[in-house]
Design a protein around this motif. Structure first.
Motif, PDB file in Angstrom:
ATOM      1  N   SER A 121       0.826  -1.207   0.000  1.00  0.00           N
ATOM      2  CA  SER A 121       0.000   0.000   0.000  1.00  0.00           C
ATOM      3  C   SER A 121       0.860   1.257   0.000  1.00  0.00           C
ATOM      4  O   SER A 121       2.067   1.209   0.216  1.00  0.00           O
ATOM      5  CB  SER A 121      -0.924   0.001   1.225  1.00  0.00           C
ATOM      6  OG  SER A 121      -0.155   0.030   2.417  1.00  0.00           O
ATOM      7  N   LYS A 122       0.213   2.392  -0.254  1.00  0.00           N
ATOM      8  CA  LYS A 122       0.865   3.711  -0.270  1.00  0.00           C
ATOM      9  C   LYS A 122       2.062   3.751  -1.211  1.00  0.00           C
ATOM     10  O   LYS A 122       3.105   4.328  -0.895  1.00  0.00           O
ATOM     11  CB  LYS A 122       1.278   4.127   1.142  1.00  0.00           C
ATOM     12  CG  LYS A 122       0.104   4.305   2.089  1.00  0.00           C
ATOM     13  CD  LYS A 122       0.553   4.785   3.450  1.00  0.00           C
ATOM     14  CE  LYS A 122      -0.634   4.966   4.385  1.00  0.00           C
ATOM     15  NZ  LYS A 122      -0.213   5.406   5.734  1.00  0.00           N
ATOM     16  N   GLY A 123       1.919   3.097  -2.358  1.00  0.00           N
ATOM     17  CA  GLY A 123       2.970   3.137  -3.366  1.00  0.00           C
ATOM     18  C   GLY A 123       4.207   2.324  -3.031  1.00  0.00           C
ATOM     19  O   GLY A 123       5.261   2.533  -3.643  1.00  0.00           O
ATOM     20  N   PRO A 137      13.863   0.861  -1.587  1.00  0.00           N
ATOM     21  CA  PRO A 137      12.649   1.459  -2.169  1.00  0.00           C
ATOM     22  C   PRO A 137      12.913   2.022  -3.554  1.00  0.00           C
ATOM     23  O   PRO A 137      13.965   2.608  -3.807  1.00  0.00           O
ATOM     24  CB  PRO A 137      12.292   2.568  -1.171  1.00  0.00           C
ATOM     25  CG  PRO A 137      13.574   2.890  -0.471  1.00  0.00           C
ATOM     26  CD  PRO A 137      14.366   1.619  -0.430  1.00  0.00           C
ATOM     27  N   ARG A 138      11.964   1.833  -4.445  1.00  0.00           N
ATOM     28  CA  ARG A 138      12.043   2.349  -5.811  1.00  0.00           C
ATOM     29  C   ARG A 138      10.836   3.228  -6.108  1.00  0.00           C
ATOM     30  O   ARG A 138       9.746   2.998  -5.588  1.00  0.00           O
ATOM     31  CB  ARG A 138      12.103   1.207  -6.822  1.00  0.00           C
ATOM     32  CG  ARG A 138      13.303   0.276  -6.668  1.00  0.00           C
ATOM     33  CD  ARG A 138      14.605   1.022  -6.803  1.00  0.00           C
ATOM     34  NE  ARG A 138      15.756   0.124  -6.825  1.00  0.00           N
ATOM     35  CZ  ARG A 138      17.007   0.534  -6.685  1.00  0.00           C
ATOM     36  NH1 ARG A 138      17.262   1.825  -6.483  1.00  0.00           N
ATOM     37  NH2 ARG A 138      17.998  -0.334  -6.716  1.00  0.00           N
ATOM     38  N   THR A 139      11.052   4.238  -6.946  1.00  0.00           N
ATOM     39  CA  THR A 139       9.972   5.126  -7.383  1.00  0.00           C
ATOM     40  C   THR A 139       9.943   5.171  -8.903  1.00  0.00           C
ATOM     41  O   THR A 139      10.890   4.742  -9.572  1.00  0.00           O
ATOM     42  CB  THR A 139      10.162   6.550  -6.831  1.00  0.00           C
ATOM     43  OG1 THR A 139      11.439   7.047  -7.264  1.00  0.00           O
ATOM     44  CG2 THR A 139      10.109   6.554  -5.314  1.00  0.00           C
ATOM     45  N   PHE A 140       8.852   5.710  -9.440  1.00  0.00           N
ATOM     46  CA  PHE A 140       8.682   5.788 -10.882  1.00  0.00           C
ATOM     47  C   PHE A 140       8.895   7.218 -11.352  1.00  0.00           C
ATOM     48  O   PHE A 140       8.313   8.155 -10.798  1.00  0.00           O
ATOM     49  CB  PHE A 140       7.283   5.305 -11.285  1.00  0.00           C
ATOM     50  CG  PHE A 140       7.028   3.870 -10.939  1.00  0.00           C
ATOM     51  CD1 PHE A 140       7.498   2.847 -11.744  1.00  0.00           C
ATOM     52  CD2 PHE A 140       6.345   3.537  -9.788  1.00  0.00           C
ATOM     53  CE1 PHE A 140       7.279   1.524 -11.416  1.00  0.00           C
ATOM     54  CE2 PHE A 140       6.113   2.217  -9.447  1.00  0.00           C
ATOM     55  CZ  PHE A 140       6.583   1.209 -10.271  1.00  0.00           C
ATOM     56  N   ALA A 141       9.724   7.360 -12.374  1.00  0.00           N
ATOM     57  CA  ALA A 141      10.073   8.693 -12.865  1.00  0.00           C
ATOM     58  C   ALA A 141       8.873   9.416 -13.458  1.00  0.00           C
ATOM     59  O   ALA A 141       8.791  10.639 -13.412  1.00  0.00           O
ATOM     60  CB  ALA A 141      11.192   8.598 -13.903  1.00  0.00           C
ATOM     61  N   LEU A 149       1.856   7.837  -3.938  1.00  0.00           N
ATOM     62  CA  LEU A 149       1.444   7.409  -2.602  1.00  0.00           C
ATOM     63  C   LEU A 149      -0.003   6.932  -2.574  1.00  0.00           C
ATOM     64  O   LEU A 149      -0.403   6.204  -1.668  1.00  0.00           O
ATOM     65  CB  LEU A 149       1.630   8.552  -1.600  1.00  0.00           C
ATOM     66  CG  LEU A 149       3.071   8.873  -1.198  1.00  0.00           C
ATOM     67  CD1 LEU A 149       3.108  10.090  -0.293  1.00  0.00           C
ATOM     68  CD2 LEU A 149       3.710   7.684  -0.503  1.00  0.00           C
ATOM     69  N   THR A 150      -0.812   7.355  -3.543  1.00  0.00           N
ATOM     70  CA  THR A 150      -2.223   6.963  -3.557  1.00  0.00           C
ATOM     71  C   THR A 150      -2.414   5.562  -4.111  1.00  0.00           C
ATOM     72  O   THR A 150      -3.491   4.978  -3.948  1.00  0.00           O
ATOM     73  CB  THR A 150      -3.048   7.950  -4.402  1.00  0.00           C
ATOM     74  OG1 THR A 150      -2.616   7.887  -5.775  1.00  0.00           O
ATOM     75  CG2 THR A 150      -2.876   9.373  -3.900  1.00  0.00           C
ATOM     76  N   TYR A 151      -1.396   5.002  -4.761  1.00  0.00           N
ATOM     77  CA  TYR A 151      -1.560   3.678  -5.362  1.00  0.00           C
ATOM     78  C   TYR A 151      -1.311   2.582  -4.339  1.00  0.00           C
ATOM     79  O   TYR A 151      -0.488   2.713  -3.430  1.00  0.00           O
ATOM     80  CB  TYR A 151      -0.610   3.504  -6.550  1.00  0.00           C
ATOM     81  CG  TYR A 151      -1.071   4.242  -7.780  1.00  0.00           C
ATOM     82  CD1 TYR A 151      -2.180   3.798  -8.487  1.00  0.00           C
ATOM     83  CD2 TYR A 151      -0.404   5.377  -8.226  1.00  0.00           C
ATOM     84  CE1 TYR A 151      -2.608   4.466  -9.616  1.00  0.00           C
ATOM     85  CE2 TYR A 151      -0.836   6.059  -9.354  1.00  0.00           C
ATOM     86  CZ  TYR A 151      -1.937   5.592 -10.040  1.00  0.00           C
ATOM     87  OH  TYR A 151      -2.374   6.266 -11.156  1.00  0.00           O
ATOM     88  N   ARG A 152      -2.032   1.504  -4.547  1.00  0.00           N
ATOM     89  CA  ARG A 152      -1.924   0.325  -3.695  1.00  0.00           C
ATOM     90  C   ARG A 152      -1.625  -0.854  -4.607  1.00  0.00           C
ATOM     91  O   ARG A 152      -2.509  -1.415  -5.245  1.00  0.00           O
ATOM     92  CB  ARG A 152      -3.247   0.167  -2.963  1.00  0.00           C
ATOM     93  CG  ARG A 152      -3.455  -1.082  -2.226  1.00  0.00           C
ATOM     94  CD  ARG A 152      -4.747  -0.940  -1.440  1.00  0.00           C
ATOM     95  NE  ARG A 152      -5.419  -2.207  -1.347  1.00  0.00           N
ATOM     96  CZ  ARG A 152      -6.302  -2.511  -0.427  1.00  0.00           C
ATOM     97  NH1 ARG A 152      -6.638  -1.616   0.460  1.00  0.00           N
ATOM     98  NH2 ARG A 152      -6.856  -3.684  -0.394  1.00  0.00           N
ATOM     99  N   PHE A 153      -0.364  -1.204  -4.708  1.00  0.00           N
ATOM    100  CA  PHE A 153       0.055  -2.297  -5.590  1.00  0.00           C
ATOM    101  C   PHE A 153      -0.236  -3.632  -4.891  1.00  0.00           C
ATOM    102  O   PHE A 153       0.292  -3.899  -3.817  1.00  0.00           O
ATOM    103  CB  PHE A 153       1.534  -2.172  -5.931  1.00  0.00           C
ATOM    104  CG  PHE A 153       1.884  -0.882  -6.620  1.00  0.00           C
ATOM    105  CD1 PHE A 153       1.376  -0.590  -7.869  1.00  0.00           C
ATOM    106  CD2 PHE A 153       2.709   0.050  -6.003  1.00  0.00           C
ATOM    107  CE1 PHE A 153       1.688   0.601  -8.510  1.00  0.00           C
ATOM    108  CE2 PHE A 153       3.033   1.240  -6.633  1.00  0.00           C
ATOM    109  CZ  PHE A 153       2.518   1.512  -7.893  1.00  0.00           C
ATOM    110  N   GLU A 154      -1.078  -4.467  -5.521  1.00  0.00           N
ATOM    111  CA  GLU A 154      -1.591  -5.660  -4.840  1.00  0.00           C
ATOM    112  C   GLU A 154      -1.032  -6.978  -5.366  1.00  0.00           C
ATOM    113  O   GLU A 154      -0.983  -7.953  -4.621  1.00  0.00           O
ATOM    114  CB  GLU A 154      -3.120  -5.688  -4.926  1.00  0.00           C
ATOM    115  CG  GLU A 154      -3.787  -4.519  -4.207  1.00  0.00           C
ATOM    116  CD  GLU A 154      -5.285  -4.617  -4.229  1.00  0.00           C
ATOM    117  OE1 GLU A 154      -5.819  -5.291  -5.134  1.00  0.00           O
ATOM    118  OE2 GLU A 154      -5.931  -4.037  -3.353  1.00  0.00           O
TER     119      GLU A 154
END
Length: 417
Positions: A121-123, A137-141, A149-154
């Protein structure tokens, strides 16, 4: 300045006389609050009057701060890790993570077994290159930090270097190089239900299911999807409502706990747990099946990921049962489950995973793990896990020496062979 000096003097006198609380009179406290409030308003106006150039500079500084905080949390690994190892049993150790979110799924790149990804959750999007000992931790460019932060990867799934991720709000990601780069795959707004499960099948190939029971396959990286089921579960139940399936009339239009076995057969639980459904390749619709107990269904799955070896079902209040091998997915009759004598004290069983033919583990509410070494005939509580500050939701074994337990509050346990 004179007011601050007066307040300090007054507080000192209060402590000297012996007042325990040392509180200021109400009128002075109100004055102090007003001063603080006016300072905040002034600072807020100052920030609003900044130029666009200054705004850009501030945003870049915020992103740099986030990166520094992530590195700081990584520096705290050894202490937290040692504490976790001391608390846990010899079979599992807690892995320190730079997040405290709910973890949903984990998978490893099949062409590089030590390289894996963990989502939540929370990205939450974490990467490991040492078999799960350390996570970065990784982020998307192409995603704004606040938006991410609003996405919840399931769900995450790999076949070779080809990987897929789905989450909520509806988002789908695809990689062809083990996660070095990710492409965002458009999700059609006309899709019946939301994507809830995806399985990588090979290069540019995947199978996706939705909360309405739709099953789709792509073989070109998600540009086109071919439906495998001719009608949604709603339509099936409306057509077969007189079949006597208990709870079917209360169907809310969505399913949970969708599980796929190695051959493409599916289990799905109605969102209320009243009944479950099955589907296999070649069938035009899902087959609803009644539960054999008065307790609602908590979770289901395939034994060692293969329907030929049987199915397990957990019910509310800590019930657990297993079927015999080679269950008949063509029959419309219910499946027979044999109860397993696990005593959880009323805690629901959230997941069950087989390490091999005989050894299996069960995750219960309250962060408790149970172990059986004789295929569920007897159970024992794993010592130490009840001290973990979080619930345990999912158990995954990749082989006899690699296993993980995912939970809330950033809890990740690694199996010690």
């Amino acid at each position: 300045k004179w007011l601050n000096n007066f307040l300090l003097f007054y507080k000192y006198m209060n402590s000297f006389v012996g007042f325990i609380n040392g509180r200021l009179p109400d009128n002075l406290f109100v004055i102090r609050q007003r001063i603080s409030k006016s300072q905040k308003i002034f600072l807020g106006k100052t920030r609003l009057s900044m130029t666009n150039k200054e705004n850009i500079k501030e945003n870049s500084e915020r992103r740099e701060i986030v990166k520094v905080l992530s590195i700081t949390s990584l520096l705290g690994f050894p202490h937290k890790k040692a504490l976790a190892e001391e608390k846990n049993s010899s079979k599992w150790k807690q892995i320190s993570l730079p997040v405290d979110t709910v973890l949903f799924d984990l998978d490893f790149v099949k062409d590089s077994p030590k390289h894996g990804w963990l989502v939540g959750s929370k990205g939450t999007f974490l990467e490991t290159i040492d078999g799960g000992e350390n996570w970065i931790p990784r982020t998307f460019a192409n995603l704004d930090p606040d938006e991410e932060l609003t996405y919840r990867f399931e769900t995450i799934s790999f076949s070779g270097n080809d990987g897929w991720v789905i989450g909520k709000p509806a988002i789908m990601l695809h990689t062809k190089d083990g996660g070095k780069s990710w492409l965002r795959v458009p999700v059609s707004p006309k899709l019946p239900g939301e994507p809830i499960s995806i399985t990588a099948l090979g290069p540019d190939s995947a199978e996706m299911t939705t909360s309405s029971g739709a099953v789709y396959i792509t073989d070109n990286g998600g540009r086109n999807w071919k439906a495998q089921v001719k009608e949604t579960i709603d339509s099936t139940l409306n057509r077969t409502i007189s079949s006597g399936v208990s709870g079917a009339s209360y169907f809310t239009g969505s399913i949970i706990g969708v599980i796929r076995d190695l051959t493409g057969k599916y289990l799905a639980i109605s969102s209320r747990g009243n009944f479950f459904l099955t589907w296999q390749p070649g069938q035009e619709f899902w087959i609803p099946r009644a539960r054999e107990t008065s307790r609602r269904i908590q979770g289901m799955g395939f034994i060692q990921g293969d329907s030929k070896k049987g199915i397990w079902m957990s019910t509310r209040g800590g019930g657990l049962g297993f079927t015999e091998s080679n269950v008949d997915f063509d029959s419309v009759n219910g499946f027979e489950f044999t109860n397993s004598p696990i005593k959880t004290g009323g805690y629901g069983i959230l997941d069950v995973a087989f390490k091999n033919n005989e050894e299996l583990w069960a995750a219960c509410g309250g962060g408790i793990l149970y172990k059986s070494l004789n295929r569920g005939k007897t159970w024992e509580k794993e010592p130490g896990t009840e001290k973990i500050a979080g619930n345990l939701y999912k158990i995954k074994f990749f082989d006899s020496e690699s296993g993980f337990v995912l939970g809330s509050n950033g809890v990740l346990l690694k199996y010690l062979p």
